[in-house]
Design a protein around this motif. Structure first.
Motif, PDB file in Angstrom:
ATOM      1  N   VAL A  35       0.860  -1.184   0.000  1.00  0.00           N
ATOM      2  CA  VAL A  35       0.000   0.000   0.000  1.00  0.00           C
ATOM      3  C   VAL A  35       0.897   1.236   0.000  1.00  0.00           C
ATOM      4  N   VAL A  36       0.280   2.389  -0.178  1.00  0.00           N
ATOM      5  CA  VAL A  36       0.979   3.654  -0.004  1.00  0.00           C
ATOM      6  C   VAL A  36       0.524   4.251   1.321  1.00  0.00           C
ATOM      7  N   LEU A  37       1.498   4.625   2.144  1.00  0.00           N
ATOM      8  CA  LEU A  37       1.218   5.330   3.390  1.00  0.00           C
ATOM      9  C   LEU A  37       1.686   6.759   3.182  1.00  0.00           C
ATOM     10  N   LYS A  38       0.748   7.683   3.253  1.00  0.00           N
ATOM     11  CA  LYS A  38       1.086   9.098   3.118  1.00  0.00           C
ATOM     12  C   LYS A  38       1.051   9.753   4.480  1.00  0.00           C
ATOM     13  N   GLN A  39       2.184  10.344   4.862  1.00  0.00           N
ATOM     14  CA  GLN A  39       2.292  11.097   6.108  1.00  0.00           C
ATOM     15  C   GLN A  39       2.246  12.577   5.753  1.00  0.00           C
ATOM     16  N   ILE A  40       1.213  13.263   6.226  1.00  0.00           N
ATOM     17  CA  ILE A  40       1.096  14.706   5.983  1.00  0.00           C
ATOM     18  C   ILE A  40       2.258  15.410   6.679  1.00  0.00           C
ATOM     19  N   HIS A  41       2.829  16.405   6.017  1.00  0.00           N
ATOM     20  CA  HIS A  41       3.857  17.239   6.656  1.00  0.00           C
ATOM     21  C   HIS A  41       3.387  18.686   6.674  1.00  0.00           C
ATOM     22  N   HIS A  42       4.068  19.487   7.475  1.00  0.00           N
ATOM     23  CA  HIS A  42       3.702  20.897   7.600  1.00  0.00           C
ATOM     24  C   HIS A  42       4.880  21.796   7.261  1.00  0.00           C
ATOM     25  N   VAL A  79      -6.850  10.401  11.140  1.00  0.00           N
ATOM     26  CA  VAL A  79      -6.926  11.857  11.217  1.00  0.00           C
ATOM     27  C   VAL A  79      -5.973  12.389  12.279  1.00  0.00           C
ATOM     28  N   GLU A  80      -5.923  11.746  13.438  1.00  0.00           N
ATOM     29  CA  GLU A  80      -5.099  12.227  14.545  1.00  0.00           C
ATOM     30  C   GLU A  80      -3.622  12.283  14.167  1.00  0.00           C
ATOM     31  N   ASN A  81      -3.113  11.240  13.511  1.00  0.00           N
ATOM     32  CA  ASN A  81      -1.693  11.182  13.131  1.00  0.00           C
ATOM     33  C   ASN A  81      -1.434  11.697  11.716  1.00  0.00           C
ATOM     34  N   GLU A  82      -2.490  12.152  11.047  1.00  0.00           N
ATOM     35  CA  GLU A  82      -2.410  12.703   9.693  1.00  0.00           C
ATOM     36  C   GLU A  82      -1.742  11.730   8.725  1.00  0.00           C
ATOM     37  N   ARG A  83      -2.293  10.509   8.680  1.00  0.00           N
ATOM     38  CA  ARG A  83      -1.782   9.470   7.793  1.00  0.00           C
ATOM     39  C   ARG A  83      -2.915   8.889   6.973  1.00  0.00           C
ATOM     40  N   ILE A  84      -2.598   8.596   5.713  1.00  0.00           N
ATOM     41  CA  ILE A  84      -3.570   8.018   4.791  1.00  0.00           C
ATOM     42  C   ILE A  84      -2.985   6.735   4.228  1.00  0.00           C
ATOM     43  N   ILE A  85      -3.815   5.717   4.137  1.00  0.00           N
ATOM     44  CA  ILE A  85      -3.440   4.484   3.443  1.00  0.00           C
ATOM     45  C   ILE A  85      -4.230   4.454   2.146  1.00  0.00           C
ATOM     46  N   LYS A  86      -3.498   4.292   1.044  1.00  0.00           N
ATOM     47  CA  LYS A  86      -4.185   4.182  -0.238  1.00  0.00           C
ATOM     48  C   LYS A  86      -3.610   3.015  -1.027  1.00  0.00           C
TER      49      LYS A  86
END
Length: 177
Positions: A35-42, A79-86
């Motif tokens: 899978v792709v794990l996307k970690q949001i950054h700021h 949402v809490e850790n700002e991560r998406i699995i796609k």
């Protein structure tokens, strides 16, 4: 190997796939599934203003799904850790294909088909070639970012500048090394 949790499930990080304006995308595995794990950054981005990035990703995914754009499925959101699995779409990006002189007219035709759905819906996507993967001769938009339609940012006026070895593409390529 490093691991990351998404809603209490551990994903083994295999490698970095890329860094975008809004996050880092990693190839990850859980129970043998890639899978792709996307970690949001700021990190700051001089040319783009963000609101709530994780909520924007969710809203953009829903918007593009409703329009009918071919893209990976969103499988989970933390949402809490700002991560998406796609879903992981295996293949080379348009960026890689342009570099290798393997770009085909059929990929341009497919992005124009996407535009024929997007423009009437008042929507643009990020047409930069790293955001598109070819799998089994089909073009997938692997980002979820979209914006309200503006002619200056449509494919014909902006995106196409990076879908062949144009001066803009070659300049971007040189800046990466």
């Amino acid at each position: 190997m490093e691991a990351m949790d998404v809603n209490g499930r551990k994903y083994e990080i295999i490698r970095l796939l890329g860094k975008g304006k809004g996050g880092y995308s990693y190839l990850a595995q859980r129970e043998g599934e890639s899978v792709v794990l996307k970690q949001i950054h700021h990190e700051p981005c001089s040319y783009y203003q963000f609101g709530d990035k994780i909520q924007a990703e969710i809203a953009d995914y829903k918007r593009l799904s409703g329009i009918g754009i071919r893209m990976p499925r969103m499988l989970d959101v933390d949402v809490e850790n700002e991560r998406i699995i796609k879903e992981y779409i295996e293949g080379e990006t348009i960026y890689e294909l342009v570099q290798k002189d393997m770009m085909k007219d059929e990929y341009l035709a497919q992005v124009r088909e996407m535009c024929s759905l997007l423009y009437p819906a008042g929507t643009n996507i990020d047409y930069f070639p790293t955001n598109f993967v070819v799998h089994d001769s089909l073009l997938y938009y692997i980002d979820f970012e979209c914006n309200d339609y503006m002619e200056e940012w449509n494919f014909e006026n902006w995106g196409i500048k990076y879908w062949s070895k144009t001066p803009e593409f070659m300049q971007y390529l040189a800046e990466q090394h």
